[in-house]
Scaffold this active site. Structure first.
Site, PDB file in Angstrom:
ATOM      1  N   ASP A 251       2.305  -4.247  -5.828  1.00 17.11           N
ATOM      2  CA  ASP A 251       1.407  -4.834  -4.823  1.00 17.11           C
ATOM      3  C   ASP A 251       2.219  -5.708  -3.863  1.00 17.11           C
ATOM      4  OD1 ASP A 251      -1.437  -4.280  -6.185  1.00 17.11           O
ATOM      5  OD2 ASP A 251      -0.028  -4.925  -7.731  1.00 17.11           O
TER       6      ASP A 251
ATOM      7  N   ASP B 295      -1.276  -6.917   1.060  1.00 20.70           N
ATOM      8  CA  ASP B 295      -1.942  -5.793   0.405  1.00 20.70           C
ATOM      9  C   ASP B 295      -3.113  -6.395  -0.359  1.00 20.70           C
ATOM     10  OD1 ASP B 295      -2.578  -3.328  -0.803  1.00 20.70           O
ATOM     11  OD2 ASP B 295      -1.287  -3.781  -2.517  1.00 20.70           O
TER      12      ASP B 295
ATOM     13  N   GLU C 274      -3.194  -4.363   5.020  1.00 18.57           N
ATOM     14  CA  GLU C 274      -3.572  -2.998   4.688  1.00 18.57           C
ATOM     15  C   GLU C 274      -5.090  -2.886   4.684  1.00 18.57           C
ATOM     16  OE1 GLU C 274      -3.256  -0.315   0.770  1.00 18.57           O
ATOM     17  OE2 GLU C 274      -1.303  -0.894   1.614  1.00 18.57           O
TER      18      GLU C 274
END
Length: 194
Positions: free
Chosen positions: A148, A13, A73
């Site tokens: 996260d 991420d 992501e």
């Protein structure tokens, strides 16, 4: 790359203050947590030093765990152009680290990751973390405070789910529909003539 039935998937991420990551060991349809954490970047005032830190840490994780694939992501489009630019750079540097080790990369939009993990593309980060904890049987004490980290792990698990199905597990000629799968695998389907 290892056979699709046995592989290590790294999920990231991207972030400019905190970057989350998770690594899964996949054997067949079973996924097991290998590592979960964050790369904290807030101690660096200079954006370029943050990028250097991202590159070094991602490369370190790759050299430690030897992932076969990276799921990352994709940045979402916001109104702040400067934030988007910085986030895109962070993502690019993480991707460059993977590319230096010839690791294939797949990007997923946040909505697709949430959909794969929870069944709801609008799920909250907390809902994603809860589903990951249940699915991977992560003890409460091992759950990270920073979401996260679980977002990075979610990218890896999403990739596992989307690449381990019969529709996608064949190589270059991966079936896009059940009709294609049946056509490509006539002996695996009862009653299908070859």
């Amino acid at each position: 790359m290892k056979h699709v039935s046995e592989r290590i998937i790294m999920g990231i991420d991207p972030g400019t203050i905190i970057m989350g990551y998770g690594l899964l060991e996949v054997k067949g349809q079973e996924a097991k947590l290998l590592a979960l954490g964050t790369i904290n970047l807030n101690k660096f005032d200079n954006h370029y030093l943050r990028l250097r830190r991202i590159f070094d840490r991602v490369l370190g994780l790759i050299d430690e765990y030897h992932p076969d694939e990276l799921a990352i992501e994709a940045p979402f489009f916001g109104k702040n152009v400067q934030s988007m630019l910085k986030l895109g750079r962070a993502q690019g540097v993480a991707m460059a680290a993977a590319l230096t080790r010839d690791i294939p990369i797949t990007e997923y939009v946040p909505m697709r990751i949430k959909q794969a993990i929870t069944g709801n593309g609008a799920a909250s980060k907390e809902q994603v973390a809860g589903m990951l904890q249940r699915y991977l049987k992560i003890p409460e004490g091992d759950m990270p405070k920073e979401l996260d980290a679980t977002d990075g792990l979610a990218a890896a698990l999403c990739h596992h789910f989307l690449t381990s199905s019969p529709l996608t597990s064949s190589s270059a000629g991966a079936a896009k529909t059940w009709r294609d799968f049946v056509r490509q695998n006539p002996t695996r389907i009862k009653g299908q003539k070859s």
